[in-house]
Each structure stands twice: as C-alpha cells, then as structure tokens.
Design a protein around this motif. Structure first.
Motif, PDB file in Angstrom:
ATOM      1  N   LEU A   1       0.823  -1.210   0.000  1.00 28.62           N
ATOM      2  CA  LEU A   1       0.000   0.000   0.000  1.00 28.62           C
ATOM      3  C   LEU A   1       0.859   1.261   0.000  1.00 28.62           C
ATOM      4  O   LEU A   1       0.493   2.261  -0.614  1.00 28.62           O
ATOM      5  CB  LEU A   1      -0.919   0.006   1.233  1.00 28.62           C
ATOM      6  CG  LEU A   1      -1.992  -1.083   1.285  1.00 28.62           C
ATOM      7  CD1 LEU A   1      -2.750  -1.000   2.602  1.00 28.62           C
ATOM      8  CD2 LEU A   1      -2.957  -0.942   0.115  1.00 28.62           C
ATOM      9  N   ALA A   2       2.000   1.208   0.694  1.00 29.52           N
ATOM     10  CA  ALA A   2       2.840   2.404   0.814  1.00 29.52           C
ATOM     11  C   ALA A   2       3.388   2.844  -0.541  1.00 29.52           C
ATOM     12  O   ALA A   2       3.439   4.038  -0.833  1.00 29.52           O
ATOM     13  CB  ALA A   2       3.987   2.143   1.786  1.00 29.52           C
ATOM     14  N   VAL A   3       3.790   1.894  -1.378  1.00 31.05           N
ATOM     15  CA  VAL A   3       4.380   2.250  -2.669  1.00 31.05           C
ATOM     16  C   VAL A   3       3.363   2.939  -3.576  1.00 31.05           C
ATOM     17  O   VAL A   3       3.645   4.013  -4.130  1.00 31.05           O
ATOM     18  CB  VAL A   3       4.994   1.009  -3.340  1.00 31.05           C
ATOM     19  CG1 VAL A   3       5.406   1.326  -4.772  1.00 31.05           C
ATOM     20  CG2 VAL A   3       6.203   0.532  -2.547  1.00 31.05           C
ATOM     21  N   PRO A   4       2.155   2.381  -3.783  1.00 32.71           N
ATOM     22  CA  PRO A   4       1.180   3.100  -4.615  1.00 32.71           C
ATOM     23  C   PRO A   4       0.766   4.447  -4.039  1.00 32.71           C
ATOM     24  O   PRO A   4       0.569   5.411  -4.799  1.00 32.71           O
ATOM     25  CB  PRO A   4      -0.014   2.134  -4.673  1.00 32.71           C
ATOM     26  CG  PRO A   4       0.556   0.792  -4.382  1.00 32.71           C
ATOM     27  CD  PRO A   4       1.667   1.045  -3.411  1.00 32.71           C
ATOM     28  N   VAL A   5       0.622   4.535  -2.718  1.00 32.28           N
ATOM     29  CA  VAL A   5       0.239   5.816  -2.104  1.00 32.28           C
ATOM     30  C   VAL A   5       1.343   6.849  -2.310  1.00 32.28           C
ATOM     31  O   VAL A   5       1.079   8.011  -2.645  1.00 32.28           O
ATOM     32  CB  VAL A   5      -0.057   5.629  -0.601  1.00 32.28           C
ATOM     33  CG1 VAL A   5      -0.202   6.983   0.097  1.00 32.28           C
ATOM     34  CG2 VAL A   5      -1.327   4.815  -0.418  1.00 32.28           C
ATOM     35  N   ALA A   6       2.593   6.440  -2.138  1.00 35.04           N
ATOM     36  CA  ALA A   6       3.706   7.365  -2.357  1.00 35.04           C
ATOM     37  C   ALA A   6       3.766   7.790  -3.819  1.00 35.04           C
ATOM     38  O   ALA A   6       4.051   8.952  -4.128  1.00 35.04           O
ATOM     39  CB  ALA A   6       5.022   6.710  -1.947  1.00 35.04           C
ATOM     40  N   GLY A   7       3.501   6.861  -4.726  1.00 28.71           N
ATOM     41  CA  GLY A   7       3.476   7.223  -6.136  1.00 28.71           C
ATOM     42  C   GLY A   7       2.365   8.203  -6.459  1.00 28.71           C
ATOM     43  O   GLY A   7       2.581   9.179  -7.179  1.00 28.71           O
ATOM     44  N   ALA A   8       1.183   7.958  -5.893  1.00 32.10           N
ATOM     45  CA  ALA A   8       0.061   8.869  -6.134  1.00 32.10           C
ATOM     46  C   ALA A   8       0.309  10.233  -5.516  1.00 32.10           C
ATOM     47  O   ALA A   8      -0.171  11.255  -6.026  1.00 32.10           O
ATOM     48  CB  ALA A   8      -1.230   8.261  -5.581  1.00 32.10           C
ATOM     49  N   ALA A   9       1.072  10.288  -4.418  1.00 28.40           N
ATOM     50  CA  ALA A   9       1.360  11.569  -3.775  1.00 28.40           C
ATOM     51  C   ALA A   9       2.146  12.483  -4.690  1.00 28.40           C
ATOM     52  O   ALA A   9       2.098  13.707  -4.555  1.00 28.40           O
ATOM     53  CB  ALA A   9       2.134  11.347  -2.472  1.00 28.40           C
ATOM     54  N   GLY A  10       2.870  11.901  -5.647  1.00 33.52           N
ATOM     55  CA  GLY A  10       3.612  12.725  -6.588  1.00 33.52           C
ATOM     56  C   GLY A  10       2.716  13.588  -7.443  1.00 33.52           C
ATOM     57  O   GLY A  10       3.139  14.648  -7.929  1.00 33.52           O
ATOM     58  N   ALA A  11       1.459  13.158  -7.640  1.00 34.90           N
ATOM     59  CA  ALA A  11       0.524  13.951  -8.437  1.00 34.90           C
ATOM     60  C   ALA A  11       0.048  15.182  -7.689  1.00 34.90           C
ATOM     61  O   ALA A  11      -0.476  16.120  -8.302  1.00 34.90           O
ATOM     62  CB  ALA A  11      -0.674  13.098  -8.843  1.00 34.90           C
ATOM     63  N   LEU A  12       0.232  15.197  -6.375  1.00 36.45           N
ATOM     64  CA  LEU A  12      -0.263  16.305  -5.560  1.00 36.45           C
ATOM     65  C   LEU A  12       0.837  17.272  -5.144  1.00 36.45           C
ATOM     66  O   LEU A  12       0.550  18.412  -4.769  1.00 36.45           O
ATOM     67  CB  LEU A  12      -0.945  15.753  -4.292  1.00 36.45           C
ATOM     68  CG  LEU A  12      -2.078  14.755  -4.531  1.00 36.45           C
ATOM     69  CD1 LEU A  12      -2.588  14.234  -3.191  1.00 36.45           C
ATOM     70  CD2 LEU A  12      -3.212  15.393  -5.326  1.00 36.45           C
ATOM     71  N   LEU A  13       2.078  16.819  -5.216  1.00 29.93           N
ATOM     72  CA  LEU A  13       3.188  17.624  -4.711  1.00 29.93           C
ATOM     73  C   LEU A  13       4.196  17.849  -5.823  1.00 29.93           C
ATOM     74  O   LEU A  13       5.082  17.022  -6.049  1.00 29.93           O
ATOM     75  CB  LEU A  13       3.854  16.928  -3.521  1.00 29.93           C
ATOM     76  CG  LEU A  13       2.946  16.707  -2.308  1.00 29.93           C
ATOM     77  CD1 LEU A  13       3.669  15.859  -1.275  1.00 29.93           C
ATOM     78  CD2 LEU A  13       2.514  18.026  -1.709  1.00 29.93           C
ATOM     79  N   PRO A  14       4.077  18.960  -6.551  1.00 22.95           N
ATOM     80  CA  PRO A  14       4.993  19.212  -7.666  1.00 22.95           C
ATOM     81  C   PRO A  14       6.435  19.309  -7.206  1.00 22.95           C
ATOM     82  O   PRO A  14       6.732  19.802  -6.126  1.00 22.95           O
ATOM     83  CB  PRO A  14       4.511  20.559  -8.227  1.00 22.95           C
ATOM     84  CG  PRO A  14       3.116  20.700  -7.737  1.00 22.95           C
ATOM     85  CD  PRO A  14       3.070  20.016  -6.407  1.00 22.95           C
ATOM     86  N   GLY A  15       7.315  18.853  -8.057  1.00 27.57           N
ATOM     87  CA  GLY A  15       8.739  18.954  -7.780  1.00 27.57           C
ATOM     88  C   GLY A  15       9.519  18.528  -9.002  1.00 27.57           C
ATOM     89  O   GLY A  15       9.083  17.661  -9.755  1.00 27.57           O
ATOM     90  N   CYS A  16      10.677  19.116  -9.204  1.00 27.01           N
ATOM     91  CA  CYS A  16      11.495  18.741 -10.355  1.00 27.01           C
ATOM     92  C   CYS A  16      12.275  17.474 -10.029  1.00 27.01           C
ATOM     93  O   CYS A  16      12.316  17.023  -8.885  1.00 27.01           O
ATOM     94  CB  CYS A  16      12.444  19.869 -10.735  1.00 27.01           C
ATOM     95  SG  CYS A  16      13.727  20.180  -9.509  1.00 27.01           S
ATOM     96  N   GLU A  17      12.926  16.897 -11.055  1.00 26.12           N
ATOM     97  CA  GLU A  17      13.681  15.666 -10.857  1.00 26.12           C
ATOM     98  C   GLU A  17      14.764  15.838  -9.803  1.00 26.12           C
ATOM     99  O   GLU A  17      14.921  14.988  -8.927  1.00 26.12           O
ATOM    100  CB  GLU A  17      14.324  15.228 -12.181  1.00 26.12           C
ATOM    101  CG  GLU A  17      13.331  14.867 -13.256  1.00 26.12           C
ATOM    102  CD  GLU A  17      12.985  16.050 -14.149  1.00 26.12           C
ATOM    103  OE1 GLU A  17      12.767  15.841 -15.344  1.00 26.12           O
ATOM    104  OE2 GLU A  17      12.925  17.189 -13.637  1.00 26.12           O
TER     105      GLU A  17
END
Length: 342
Positions: free
Chosen positions: A99-115
């Motif tokens: 569960l942690a991996v998909p949630v962390a991946g989805a969090a990227g859609a909410l928190l902009p940041g460059c590479e």
C-alpha cells in the motif's frame, strides 16, 4: 623553532584551501550578451539565412512556451522544500509496502517537484524512516505526473490531449512498478543514503531555503531547457527530413531514439513536452516514451543518485528504471494510439 615549523606546515595548507575561480551563471550570461553585442553584425547575417531563421524561430518558441511552466514548477518545488516538513510524508504513508508504494506514487501527483528536487526529498524521507521502495516511488512520480507537468503537457499537445492521460498513467505505473520491484530485490547494502545535514528532528525550512531552492532549481533546469531547445531546433533544420521520416516510419526506431534522447538531454519535466512536441515526424508512441523515460532516468539523475544514495545503488536503479519506463511507455502508447513495432 616550533613557530618556524608551524609556519612551514600552515602555508601549504592555506594555499591548498584556496578555491579556483569558477564563473557562475550570471557571469556566463553576461559574457554571452557581450559576445552578442560585439558580433551583432555577423550574427544578424547568419540568422538572416532561411535555415537559421527557422532554427531561431523554433528555439525561441520552445523557450517562450516552456519558461512560464518552468518558473511555476521551481516556485512550487521551492515552497515544498521550505515549508512542508518531511515528517508529514511518513504520517500519511501506510506501513505495508503493497500500500505504501502506490500511495507514495500517487502523492507525486499532488506535490509538484522537479527531478533534482525529488532526490533530496526522497533522501529526507528515508532519513525519517520511510521504507526505501516508497521513497523511490515518490522520487519517480513527483517530477512525472505533478499538476504543473500535466498542464504543460496539455498546452504542448493541445491538438491531442490523450497525451496528458497517457503520460499520467505511464508515469504513475513506472513509479509504482519500480518501487514494488525494488521492495522485492533491493538489498540494504546497495542503498547508503547520505545523512541529512539538518539538525536531528528538524527540517531545514524558511524563506531563505525557499529562495535558494528556487534559484538553484531554475538555474539548473533553465540550462537544460536551452540545451534541449538547441537540439530540437537543430534536428528540425539540419537533420534531413528523409532521415527523420525514416525513423518516424518505424515505431521501433522511434522508441529507441526517443529513449536515448530522453536519457542524454536530461530535460526538466516542466519543459520536456514542448521540446518533444516539435519532433513532428516522430509518432505519438515514441513521444510518450520520451516523456516517460525523461523524468525517471537520465544522465544527470544517475549522477545525482550516485552522489546521494551511493554508486552501488545507481548502477542497479538506473537500468531497472530505464527498462520499466521504456516498456510501460511503449505499452501505454500502443493502447492509446495503436501501431505495430514492425
């Protein structure tokens, strides 16, 4: 006697500590402007040629379209680095890796940041006890599917907005798949994250951090944007159309070319859509591979990851990410646009 000996030891030490002068971005920009002023006559004649006029138009149009999104992305990234505590991520992530991996991946859609900005954030997450697979999923998703990147992609591909959804799905899938694979195969000795320089239990935050982060991210990303715009304009003008049409006629060749270009150009994800959109002869599947590979793995990111997490990590993580990104980008592209590799 001891004083003389101390002097002999100290003088070379002081000399070795002297730093050599290295020009910064402002000095380089000033030098380029000076060269442009001094040689404005020859440069005007050069760009008056039909081919160079097309080159200049393409270069300027890519930069003008991309810079506003680049500025917005670096500002949001700086705000997150300065004002959002890293401990927040650990609180919202589940304990189980599945569960942690998909949630962390989805969090990227909410928190902009460059590479580049996502690497120290991932390092800080691991420093706060977040499992590496989840931190790495966030590292891959944040620059690929955040709102600024998706809006920029919509502007660049306004004639075919399917690219926005395809990029969202491919970027998120790449992050989650790599995170889950690393959960299974990753060994602790491969990953030696650099310890945070912030005081224990605290986050480096404040307006000073915001300004320094924005300045550093924009200076670095803008340089790669200019490089990408130069390459794109040069491809458009100097590479014979027959060659590009030949590459574009083969989906397999276009996928390989776009994956290699994405790795070598190391563009900022807020600007890469404008660059790849200019390759008119490349099929949409190849362009999606470029947009999937670029934010996940490139020559710049591999170097930064080696410096942050160790060389043993980078030599394993970069090839894994490249393989997954190309496969996922190709698969999603074929679903959206169809086609055949042969």
């Amino acid at each position: 006697m001891s004083l003389t000996h101390s002097t002999k030891v100290t003088e070379p030490a002081v000399a070795t500590r002297r730093r050599r002068y290295r020009p910064g971005s402002v000095e380089i920009l000033g030098a380029l402007l000076l060269v442009g002023i001094v040689f404005r006559g020859p440069l005007a004649d050069l760009f008056a040629a039909p081919g160079m006029g097309t080159w200049a138009t393409t270069f300027v149009s890519i930069c003008v379209q991309a810079v506003p999104f680049l500025v917005l992305g670096t500002v949001v990234s700086g705000a997150i680095a300065a004002f959002v505590p890293a401990s927040l991520f650990k609180k919202i992530l589940p304990e189980r890796a599945g569960l942690a991996v998909p949630v962390a991946g989805a969090a990227g859609a909410l928190l902009p940041g460059c590479e580049c900005g996502s690497i120290p954030i991932a390092n800080r997450l691991m420093d706060r006890g977040v499992r590496p697979s989840a931190a790495l999923a966030f590292l891959l998703s944040a620059p690929a599917i955040n709102p600024v990147v998706l809006v920029a992609t919509a502007v660049a591909f306004s004639s075919d907005l399917r690219m926005v959804w395809a990029r969202l799905i491919a970027g998120l899938a790449t992050a989650v798949i790599v995170g889950l694979i690393w959960e299974r195969i990753g060994k602790p000795e491969w990953l030696t994250p650099r310890r945070s320089l912030a005081p224990e239990g605290q986050d480096a935050r404040g307006f000073g951090v915001f300004l320094s982060t924005v300045r550093a991210d924009f200076t670095q990303a803008a340089g790669f944007l200019v490089l990408g715009a130069i390459v794109a304009a040069s491809f458009k003008v100097f590479v014979p159309n027959v060659w590009m049409e030949h590459v574009g006629s083969s989906l397999a060749l276009s996928v390989v070319l776009m994956a290699v270009l994405a790795f070598m150009l190391a563009l900022c994800s807020e600007a890469d859509a404008f660059v790849v959109a200019s390759f008119s002869t490349i099929p949409m599947v190849g362009k999606l591979v470029f947009l999937t590979v670029g934010p996940a793995v490139d020559v710049k990111l591999a170097a930064l990851q080696a410096g942050t997490f160790g060389r043993r990590f980078a030599v394993r993580f970069a090839p894994l990410t490249m393989l997954v990104a190309v496969t996922v980008g190709l698969g999603v592209g074929l679903v959206f646009w169809g086609g055949s590799l042969v």
